[in-house]
Design an enzyme around this catalytic site. Sequence first.
Site, PDB file in Angstrom:
ATOM      1  N   ARG A  32      51.458  40.470  57.589  1.00  0.00           N
ATOM      2  CA  ARG A  32      50.564  41.462  57.697  1.00  0.00           C
ATOM      3  C   ARG A  32      49.169  41.774  57.842  1.00  0.00           C
ATOM      4  NH1 ARG A  32      53.681  42.029  53.145  1.00  0.00           N
ATOM      5  NH2 ARG A  32      55.415  44.110  53.932  1.00  0.00           N
TER       6      ARG A  32
ATOM      7  N   ARG B 137      53.616  40.621  64.274  1.00  0.00           N
ATOM      8  CA  ARG B 137      54.994  40.087  63.048  1.00  0.00           C
ATOM      9  C   ARG B 137      56.324  40.924  63.752  1.00  0.00           C
ATOM     10  NH1 ARG B 137      54.896  40.513  57.613  1.00  0.00           N
ATOM     11  NH2 ARG B 137      56.463  41.930  56.502  1.00  0.00           N
TER      12      ARG B 137
ATOM     13  N   HIS C  82      59.360  40.872  52.135  1.00  0.00           N
ATOM     14  CA  HIS C  82      60.320  41.588  51.992  1.00  0.00           C
ATOM     15  C   HIS C  82      61.103  42.017  50.760  1.00  0.00           C
ATOM     16  CE1 HIS C  82      60.366  42.412  56.543  1.00  0.00           C
ATOM     17  NE2 HIS C  82      59.120  42.681  56.086  1.00  0.00           N
TER      18      HIS C  82
END
Length: 296
Positions: free
Chosen positions: A145, A241, A264
């Site tokens: 990110r 991403r 995640h």
Amino acid sequence: MEKIQQAYLYMLKVEKQFSEHTLKSYHDDLEQFNVFLAQEHLDLNAFEYKDARNYLSYLYSKNLKRTSVSRKISTLRSFYEYWMTQDEAVVNPFIQLVHPKKEHYLPHFFYEEEMEALFDTVENDAKKGLRDRVILELLYSTGIRVSELVHIKEQDIDMTSPGVKVLGKGGKERFIPFGEFCKQSMERYLASFKPKLNSNHDYLLVNMKGDPITERGVRYVLNDVVKRTAGVTEIHPHKLRHTFATHMLNQGADLRTVQSLLGHVNLSTTGRYTHVTNEQLRKVYLNAHPRAKKEN
């Protein structure tokens, strides 16, 4: 804004380590809620379930996307949960409110030839191309990110077993490997670009003044690269991403591995990247179906 709301945002920043972009979204959600309270002459302390339903209708009247409405309701549900932990809020009026169903969409991504065009553009920039290439390489090669990118320090980079250590959402640390292209770009950048700016900090990426680059600065860099790249019209850090995840899966990486690399928590979040291009579908079909090819 109420003190309890300010305390909630501070908690998200310090304890949860949310990015500037995410914090702004939460702040804006609370401010919009406060506008509704003022318009309806409602008290934050006396807000009930029926009021929450009315607020949901109010949000829909603004013609917002379902995803936006869902996020705003999640913000308020989370806020009241936090308030209850402070022994001030008696009930959470949003706890039983049904989330609006989210719209399903396929994440936008770049094709491989588009990525090559972007890399060609930064390669031809003699002034800041070394820095811009490292930004592109890290975002595409690791799928991190932008909030993780700007906080990378030089000691987080491992050149022996090439990879980078990042601090993700919720303060969770993970290590993501990168390849030779990224490694070589990093070495060139650290050897000849950053030293010229006399930076007095250990953050990896810098602006042209030598200060740590910001998320806004990264977006500016990417937009500038796109303006100079033929055939590419739109870019943002998260699209890179998406591209990382899509290309990894299309080349045979398993879902669990990509989940771990992306940081995640839920596999379902990674699952949305299992879309494939038409070219990939055809390639798999031609190789797999017994009647796809005719023998001469």
